[in-house]
Enzyme design. Sequence first.
Site, PDB file in Angstrom:
ATOM      1  N   GLY A  12     -16.395   2.207   0.274  1.00 33.95           N
ATOM      2  CA  GLY A  12     -16.258   0.835  -0.210  1.00 33.95           C
ATOM      3  C   GLY A  12     -17.016   0.561  -1.496  1.00 33.95           C
ATOM      4  O   GLY A  12     -17.519  -0.549  -1.711  1.00 33.95           O
ATOM      5  N   MET A  87      -6.798   3.028   2.700  1.00 34.79           N
ATOM      6  CA  MET A  87      -5.942   4.197   2.658  1.00 34.79           C
ATOM      7  C   MET A  87      -4.771   4.151   3.638  1.00 34.79           C
ATOM      8  O   MET A  87      -4.412   5.146   4.258  1.00 34.79           O
ATOM      9  CB  MET A  87      -6.782   5.460   2.903  1.00 34.79           C
ATOM     10  N   ARG A  88      -4.192   2.974   3.813  1.00 40.50           N
ATOM     11  CA  ARG A  88      -3.000   2.886   4.655  1.00 40.50           C
ATOM     12  C   ARG A  88      -1.843   2.314   3.845  1.00 40.50           C
ATOM     13  O   ARG A  88      -2.014   1.307   3.122  1.00 40.50           O
ATOM     14  CB  ARG A  88      -3.246   1.974   5.875  1.00 40.50           C
ATOM     15  N   HIS A 106      -5.935   1.583  -8.142  1.00 40.71           N
ATOM     16  CA  HIS A 106      -5.376   2.931  -7.962  1.00 40.71           C
ATOM     17  C   HIS A 106      -5.998   3.855  -8.997  1.00 40.71           C
ATOM     18  O   HIS A 106      -6.082   3.476 -10.182  1.00 40.71           O
ATOM     19  CB  HIS A 106      -3.854   2.888  -8.114  1.00 40.71           C
ATOM     20  N   LEU A 141       5.226   1.730  -2.979  1.00 41.22           N
ATOM     21  CA  LEU A 141       3.859   2.225  -3.134  1.00 41.22           C
ATOM     22  C   LEU A 141       3.435   2.348  -4.598  1.00 41.22           C
ATOM     23  O   LEU A 141       4.100   2.997  -5.410  1.00 41.22           O
ATOM     24  CB  LEU A 141       3.747   3.591  -2.469  1.00 41.22           C
ATOM     25  N   GLU A 171     -13.517   1.897 -12.678  1.00 42.01           N
ATOM     26  CA  GLU A 171     -12.993   1.004 -11.635  1.00 42.01           C
ATOM     27  C   GLU A 171     -13.992  -0.101 -11.310  1.00 42.01           C
ATOM     28  O   GLU A 171     -13.614  -1.264 -11.100  1.00 42.01           O
ATOM     29  CB  GLU A 171     -12.699   1.810 -10.362  1.00 42.01           C
TER      30      GLU A 171
HETATM   31  N1  LIG Z   1       3.175  -0.920   0.591  1.00 44.93           N
HETATM   32  C1  LIG Z   1       2.063  -0.564  -0.081  1.00 44.93           C
HETATM   33  N2  LIG Z   1       0.977  -0.143   0.610  1.00 44.93           N
HETATM   34  C2  LIG Z   1      -0.140   0.228  -0.079  1.00 44.93           C
HETATM   35  C3  LIG Z   1      -0.158   0.219  -1.498  1.00 44.93           C
HETATM   36  C4  LIG Z   1       1.012  -0.242  -2.188  1.00 44.93           C
HETATM   37  O1  LIG Z   1       1.041  -0.324  -3.447  1.00 44.93           O
HETATM   38  N3  LIG Z   1       2.091  -0.630  -1.447  1.00 44.93           N
HETATM   39  N4  LIG Z   1      -1.291   0.701  -2.193  1.00 44.93           N
HETATM   40  C5  LIG Z   1      -2.086   1.618  -1.361  1.00 44.93           C
HETATM   41  C6  LIG Z   1      -3.285   2.265  -1.938  1.00 44.93           C
HETATM   42  N5  LIG Z   1      -2.971   3.697  -2.187  1.00 44.93           N
HETATM   43  C7  LIG Z   1      -3.123   4.117  -3.491  1.00 44.93           C
HETATM   44  O2  LIG Z   1      -3.622   3.366  -4.349  1.00 44.93           O
HETATM   45  C8  LIG Z   1      -2.557   4.597  -1.149  1.00 44.93           C
HETATM   46  C9  LIG Z   1      -3.186   4.553   0.087  1.00 44.93           C
HETATM   47  C10 LIG Z   1      -2.771   5.414   1.109  1.00 44.93           C
HETATM   48  C11 LIG Z   1      -1.750   6.337   0.900  1.00 44.93           C
HETATM   49  C12 LIG Z   1      -1.327   7.226   2.025  1.00 44.93           C
HETATM   50  O3  LIG Z   1      -0.553   8.168   1.832  1.00 44.93           O
HETATM   51  N6  LIG Z   1      -1.829   6.909   3.239  1.00 44.93           N
HETATM   52  C13 LIG Z   1      -1.457   7.653   4.473  1.00 44.93           C
HETATM   53  C14 LIG Z   1      -2.712   7.992   5.264  1.00 44.93           C
HETATM   54  C15 LIG Z   1      -3.726   8.681   4.368  1.00 44.93           C
HETATM   55  C16 LIG Z   1      -5.087   8.720   5.074  1.00 44.93           C
HETATM   56  O4  LIG Z   1      -5.269   8.046   6.109  1.00 44.93           O
HETATM   57  O5  LIG Z   1      -5.973   9.424   4.514  1.00 44.93           O
HETATM   58  C17 LIG Z   1      -0.592   6.775   5.367  1.00 44.93           C
HETATM   59  O6  LIG Z   1      -0.718   5.516   5.287  1.00 44.93           O
HETATM   60  O7  LIG Z   1       0.148   7.358   6.167  1.00 44.93           O
HETATM   61  C18 LIG Z   1      -1.125   6.392  -0.340  1.00 44.93           C
HETATM   62  C19 LIG Z   1      -1.536   5.531  -1.379  1.00 44.93           C
HETATM   63  C20 LIG Z   1      -2.484   0.914  -0.081  1.00 44.93           C
HETATM   64  N7  LIG Z   1      -1.260   0.624   0.604  1.00 44.93           N
HETATM   65  N1  GAR Z   2      -4.677   5.147  -3.184  1.00 42.01           N
HETATM   66  C1  GAR Z   2      -5.897   4.432  -2.959  1.00 42.01           C
HETATM   67  C2  GAR Z   2      -7.022   5.203  -3.581  1.00 42.01           C
HETATM   68  O1  GAR Z   2      -6.938   6.415  -3.771  1.00 42.01           O
HETATM   69  N2  GAR Z   2      -8.093   4.465  -3.916  1.00 42.01           N
HETATM   70  C3  GAR Z   2      -9.234   5.112  -4.490  1.00 42.01           C
HETATM   71  O2  GAR Z   2     -10.206   5.427  -3.484  1.00 42.01           O
HETATM   72  C4  GAR Z   2     -11.451   5.662  -4.170  1.00 42.01           C
HETATM   73  C5  GAR Z   2     -12.602   5.258  -3.285  1.00 42.01           C
HETATM   74  O3  GAR Z   2     -12.736   3.896  -3.335  1.00 42.01           O
HETATM   75  P1  GAR Z   2     -14.024   3.150  -2.717  1.00 42.01           P
HETATM   76  O4  GAR Z   2     -15.262   3.887  -3.191  1.00 42.01           O
HETATM   77  O5  GAR Z   2     -13.916   1.754  -3.261  1.00 42.01           O
HETATM   78  O6  GAR Z   2     -13.892   3.238  -1.205  1.00 42.01           O
HETATM   79  C6  GAR Z   2     -11.335   4.893  -5.512  1.00 42.01           C
HETATM   80  O7  GAR Z   2     -11.315   5.816  -6.581  1.00 42.01           O
HETATM   81  C7  GAR Z   2      -9.993   4.192  -5.421  1.00 42.01           C
HETATM   82  O8  GAR Z   2      -9.328   4.101  -6.677  1.00 42.01           O
END
Ligand SMILES: Nc1nc2c(c(=O)[nH]1)N[C@@H](CN(C=O)c1ccc(C(=O)N[C@@H](CCC(=O)O)C(=O)O)cc1)CN2
Ligand code: GAR
Length: 212
Positions: A12, A87-88, A106, A141, A171
């Site tokens: 976070g 990350m969902r 992102h 996404l 960021e």
């Molecule tokens: N519908 C949307 N959902 C999310 C978005 C978005 O733009 N539209 N942004 C993401 C953030 N993200 C990248 O910035 C991102 C987060 C998670 C995943 C992913 O593949 N997650 C997997 C699980 C991965 C894990 O638990 O380590 C999953 O959900 O099955 C891709 C991109 C947030 N959501």
């Molecule tokens: N697709 C989502 C993603 O990859 N987000 C990325 O997770 C890192 C950890 O964030 P945090 O230190 O704020 O938890 C950050 O670099 C953010 O851009």
Amino acid sequence: MKNIVILISGRGSNMQAIVEAGIPGAHIAAVISNRPDAAGLAWAATRGIHTEVLDHKAFASREAFDTALAERIDSFAPDLVVLAGFMRILSAGFTRHYQGRMLNVHPSLLPAFTGLNTHQRALDAGCMLAGCTVHFVTAELDHGPIVAQGAVAILPGDTAQTLAQRTLAVEHQLYPAAVHDFVSGQFTLCDERVIRPVTAQQQAGSLLSPQP
Ligand SMILES: Nc1nc2c(c(=O)[nH]1)N[C@@H](CN(C=O)c1ccc(C(=O)N[C@@H](CCC(=O)O)C(=O)O)cc1)CN2
Ligand SMILES: NCC(=O)N[C@@H]1O[C@H](COP(=O)([O-])[O-])[C@@H](O)[C@H]1O
């Protein structure tokens, strides 16, 4: 005062940067994580911020998790939902419910490198610039309207780890500034584009302005 709910999955650090920015007019109503072990939860709690865990593994489907998550978020009457290392992938219904009031940061210069492992992919592609993007969250996404971007030069010898570290520092400046601009109404969303007013200074410097 604008109510903000921040969603995290891990350390976070972006949530910390937003909290520490002390954005005028912003009230961090809650920090919610889908992972019980998210280190950011303890950090937020020590600063008196309400924290909750909604473990996605406890739900039979993505939609069931999203429905329960929306119920928790809505209990805080949010003006803005901030995804900070969350990350969902969120369902279409969830993103529709928060359309125009949910942001994500992102770790790439979108539209390049949507999804995961962005830094390694930029290195593998031989890019010279990487960076980060704050965007509105939509069903597709990492394709929502772009609010702000920050570029990071890729240096000789960079690894995904060294690049991620430098990008994270950008960021931590970009995201609080973007949240500040949302809270203070510095931009609007129109036809899936973020519109910022042209300042008088920009106008004066425009090639289109009548020359004296
Ligand atoms: N519908 C949307 N959902 C999310 C978005 C978005 O733009 N539209 N942004 C993401 C953030 N993200 C990248 O910035 C991102 C987060 C998670 C995943 C992913 O593949 N997650 C997997 C699980 C991965 C894990 O638990 O380590 C999953 O959900 O099955 C891709 C991109 C947030 N959501
Ligand atoms: N697709 C989502 C993603 O990859 N987000 C990325 O997770 C890192 C950890 O964030 P945090 O230190 O704020 O938890 C950050 O670099 C953010 O851009």
